[in-house]
Design a protein around this motif. Structure first.
Motif, PDB file in Angstrom:
ATOM      1  N   SER A  45       0.821  -1.215   0.000  1.00  0.00           N
ATOM      2  CA  SER A  45       0.000   0.000   0.000  1.00  0.00           C
ATOM      3  C   SER A  45       0.854   1.264   0.000  1.00  0.00           C
ATOM      4  N   GLY A  46       1.866   1.296   0.862  1.00  0.00           N
ATOM      5  CA  GLY A  46       2.677   2.503   1.003  1.00  0.00           C
ATOM      6  C   GLY A  46       3.757   2.666  -0.041  1.00  0.00           C
ATOM      7  N   ARG A  47       4.133   1.549  -0.715  1.00  0.00           N
ATOM      8  CA  ARG A  47       5.173   1.564  -1.748  1.00  0.00           C
ATOM      9  C   ARG A  47       6.496   2.110  -1.212  1.00  0.00           C
ATOM     10  N   GLU A  48       6.726   1.881   0.086  1.00  0.00           N
ATOM     11  CA  GLU A  48       7.983   2.300   0.703  1.00  0.00           C
ATOM     12  C   GLU A  48       8.928   1.106   0.735  1.00  0.00           C
ATOM     13  N   PHE A  49       9.559   0.851  -0.395  1.00  0.00           N
ATOM     14  CA  PHE A  49      10.474  -0.283  -0.482  1.00  0.00           C
ATOM     15  C   PHE A  49      11.347  -0.124  -1.718  1.00  0.00           C
ATOM     16  N   VAL A  69       4.672  -1.645  -7.945  1.00  0.00           N
ATOM     17  CA  VAL A  69       6.063  -1.528  -8.393  1.00  0.00           C
ATOM     18  C   VAL A  69       6.288  -0.237  -9.182  1.00  0.00           C
ATOM     19  N   ASN A  70       5.230   0.563  -9.357  1.00  0.00           N
ATOM     20  CA  ASN A  70       5.325   1.865 -10.040  1.00  0.00           C
ATOM     21  C   ASN A  70       5.873   1.744 -11.462  1.00  0.00           C
ATOM     22  N   PHE A  71       5.496   0.683 -12.162  1.00  0.00           N
ATOM     23  CA  PHE A  71       5.895   0.538 -13.557  1.00  0.00           C
ATOM     24  C   PHE A  71       5.151   1.564 -14.390  1.00  0.00           C
ATOM     25  N   ASN A  72       5.864   2.210 -15.319  1.00  0.00           N
ATOM     26  CA  ASN A  72       5.266   3.278 -16.117  1.00  0.00           C
ATOM     27  C   ASN A  72       5.749   3.171 -17.551  1.00  0.00           C
ATOM     28  N   ALA A 111      -6.498  -9.879 -14.656  1.00  0.00           N
ATOM     29  CA  ALA A 111      -6.280  -9.928 -13.216  1.00  0.00           C
ATOM     30  C   ALA A 111      -4.805  -9.828 -12.880  1.00  0.00           C
ATOM     31  N   LEU A 112      -3.947 -10.318 -13.780  1.00  0.00           N
ATOM     32  CA  LEU A 112      -2.502 -10.241 -13.570  1.00  0.00           C
ATOM     33  C   LEU A 112      -1.887  -9.020 -14.241  1.00  0.00           C
ATOM     34  N   LEU A 113      -2.435  -8.607 -15.374  1.00  0.00           N
ATOM     35  CA  LEU A 113      -1.793  -7.573 -16.181  1.00  0.00           C
ATOM     36  C   LEU A 113      -2.281  -6.160 -15.912  1.00  0.00           C
ATOM     37  N   SER A 114      -3.492  -6.012 -15.372  1.00  0.00           N
ATOM     38  CA  SER A 114      -4.015  -4.658 -15.153  1.00  0.00           C
ATOM     39  C   SER A 114      -3.182  -3.888 -14.131  1.00  0.00           C
ATOM     40  N   ARG A 115      -2.539  -4.597 -13.208  1.00  0.00           N
ATOM     41  CA  ARG A 115      -1.792  -3.919 -12.148  1.00  0.00           C
ATOM     42  C   ARG A 115      -0.556  -3.187 -12.668  1.00  0.00           C
ATOM     43  N   TYR A 116      -0.189  -3.400 -13.931  1.00  0.00           N
ATOM     44  CA  TYR A 116       0.979  -2.708 -14.485  1.00  0.00           C
ATOM     45  C   TYR A 116       0.599  -1.450 -15.270  1.00  0.00           C
ATOM     46  N   VAL A 117      -0.693  -1.196 -15.410  1.00  0.00           N
ATOM     47  CA  VAL A 117      -1.116   0.057 -16.045  1.00  0.00           C
ATOM     48  C   VAL A 117      -0.683   1.212 -15.143  1.00  0.00           C
ATOM     49  N   SER A 118      -0.186   2.269 -15.746  1.00  0.00           N
ATOM     50  CA  SER A 118       0.482   3.338 -14.997  1.00  0.00           C
ATOM     51  C   SER A 118      -0.325   3.885 -13.831  1.00  0.00           C
ATOM     52  N   ASP A 119      -1.631   4.085 -14.049  1.00  0.00           N
ATOM     53  CA  ASP A 119      -2.439   4.720 -13.005  1.00  0.00           C
ATOM     54  C   ASP A 119      -3.243   3.728 -12.171  1.00  0.00           C
TER      55      ASP A 119
END
Length: 534
Positions: free
Chosen positions: A424-428, A458-461, A444-452
């Motif tokens: 949640s915090g992305r402090e890593f 993992v903040n992939f952009n 379900a696996l791929l949507s989490r890599y969309v920028s927003d």
């Protein structure tokens, strides 16, 4: 497919890692939350002797087949099914909550709260028939109003962000009559049925965060944080009734206590045990072998240095050897993955991506030098301590990275801290975990890599990735949709969003007093199928 090369580090790494894993897997147990506090045991040569109160209690209930105690590695992260995100929570909630449709062990979506459904030719209108006479755990009948309420709650109709990103596609949820509800989409989506496994809960329940009420084969009884979660059979269940009456999910936060607790009888079942733990068990247990259906990786925070440089991420991919990790952590078992997709999703899985980064220390050093790190760098891998496989994987990675001058320190933290700080915090900087699919769809696996996307921890952009994913979402032809999903996977591999490793093997241990354990292509523990062996 090319074999991964094992470099000069092979023999020395073997000695270091095996020593480390021996300590990790057979260390002394301690009194942590969820451990058995009344066990006095001696462990010698892989055998356990149990004495004291716990052993006596185990003997007393040895023939009680109306109760099953299941060990789980971490506590659930909330009682509200719409606001809980942990995979470990979902596998427990599978027994309590149901959606309009529900996944089975073959990967099919079967009617659940709905008895049937139709999809319009343009894939924009999904119409569901409410199952006749289906009840909630409080005894009330499920109504179409409950369905509308549950779906709209996930849509964020109050102006908040949708709890499920895909629900932003819903234009409206309409009650047709007392038995039918239609879900109208803003745009065509032939894959949207996979999103309708979301729990249907009573609109009248004002406090779902403290009083969970569903329609599943088991109903909630109680929970004691960091200790257990208790359910009992729902005798008015619409489908096939559960065999076991009472089930306790016991928190097994200390990995070193699992064998002791199984042999001592304080738990009857444990999923995701290690091969070493399996070898220490007596013959009173059945061991089921499958796969975890997840993507284990060294997940990198793309927003922090040096991982904001693709060359650094690629260097780590060249340095890490998935086969070597599998050899050390799971005795060679597991399936290598080269992107964010696991093999059970066979239509989308791309084994050819496993060869994007065949182990090459020289290439890794060259990339680091180009990125301005000729002498390497230091970083921290933050790992949830209650998942032994992830901790062990991090230890192997740490040794492998020494070959290219990179120092990886390992920080173990409790699961709840991992969820709040890392996810949640992305402090890593980096972490080793497994990411599973919440639904039977590639999205379900791929949507989490969309920028927003809020789950993009993992903040992939990548503009190219966002464009490919948008095309996949918009496609109505299944072949076209699959092509764009594979383009997404290829981009993740080439841009080294993270260091992808494997789909872990899963060993499930069940006391032979019981039988019927079944693997699913999702993160599920279907307790209703387990029954007394006699």
């Amino acid at each position: 497919m090319m074999n991964k090369k094992i470099g000069r580090m092979g023999s020395s790494l073997l000695m270091v890692v095996l020593t480390t894993l021996t300590v990790a897997l057979s260390g002394c147990s301690s009194d942590k939350a969820g451990d058995s506090a009344k066990v006095d045991a001696s462990v010698e040569a892989g055998t356990e002797t149990v004495t004291g109160t716990e052993a006596t209690e185990s003997t007393d209930v040895a023939d009680d087949l109306s109760k099953l105690t299941v060990g789980i590695p971490q506590d659930i992260d909330g009682l509200d099914p719409h606001n809980s995100t942990g995979a470990g929570t979902r596998e427990v909630f599978y027994n309590i909550f149901e959606g309009l449709v529900k996944a089975d062990s073959e990967g099919n979506l079967n009617p659940a709260v709905a008895s049937e459904y139709t999809i319009s030719d343009d894939s924009k209108v999904y119409t569901f028939t409410l199952r006749d006479g289906i009840k909630f755990h409080d005894g009330s009948l499920v109504t179409v109003e409950d369905i509308k309420y549950s779906l709209e709650r996930n849509m964020g109709v109050d102006g908040s962000e949708p709890l499920i990103k895909a629900y932003g596609k819903i234009d409206s949820v309409n009650i047709v009559d007392d038995s039918h509800v239609e879900v109208v989409l803003k745009e065509a989506d032939s894959d949207f049925l996979t999103q309708l496994t979301v729990a249907i809960i009573p609109a009248s329940n004002e406090h779902p965060e403290t009083t969970p009420i569903g329609t599943g084969p088991y109903k909630y009884v109680s929970n004691s944080p960091q200790e257990n979660f208790v359910v009992t059979r729902f005798d008015d269940y619409w489908g096939e009734k559960a065999y076991i009456k009472d089930v306790v999910f016991k928190i097994e936060a200390n990995m070193d206590a699992i064998v002791l607790d199984l042999e001592g009888g304080s738990i009857d079942m444990m999923a995701r045990v290690t091969p070493t733990q399996v070898s220490q068990l007596s013959d009173k247990f059945e061991v089921y072998e499958g796969t975890m259906n997840l993507v284990q990786a060294l997940y990198l925070n793309n927003a922090v240095k040096p991982f904001d440089d693709v060359r650094v991420r690629q260097a780590l991919c060249y340095a890490v050897n998935p086969q070597e990790i599998m050899d050390f952590v799971s005795e060679g078992a597991g399936t290598e993955v080269g992107s964010a997709m696991f093999p059970a999703f066979s239509k989308y899985y791309m084994p050819e991506l496993n060869d994007t980064y065949n182990t090459d220390a020289d290439k890794a050093k060259e990339l680091l030098a180009e990125a301005g790190y000729p002498d390497g760098f230091e970083f921290t891998i933050t790992v949830p301590s209650n998942y032994g496989q992830h901790v062990d994987t991090a230890q192997v990675i740490s040794e492998e990275l020494k070959e290219i001058g990179v120092t990886a320190k390992i920080q173990e933290i409790e699961w709840n801290s991992w969820v709040s700080d890392v996810y949640s915090g992305r402090e890593f900087e980096a972490t080793v975990v497994g990411i599973d699919a919440s639904t039977l769809s590639a999205s379900a696996l791929l949507s989490r890599y969309v920028s927003d996307n809020g789950k993009n921890f993992v903040n992939f952009n990548s503009a190219d990735y966002d464009a490919a994913y948008a095309k996949a979402s918009a496609a109505t032809d299944d072949a076209e949709k699959t092509t764009y999903y594979k383009e997404c996977e290829t981009i993740l591999s080439k841009e080294a969003a993270s260091v992808y490793i494997q789909d872990l093997p899963e060993f499930v241990v069940l006391n032979k007093k019981f039988t019927g354990y079944t693997f699913y292509p999702l993160y599920v523990q279907d307790i209703a199928k387990i029954r007394p062996a006699q």
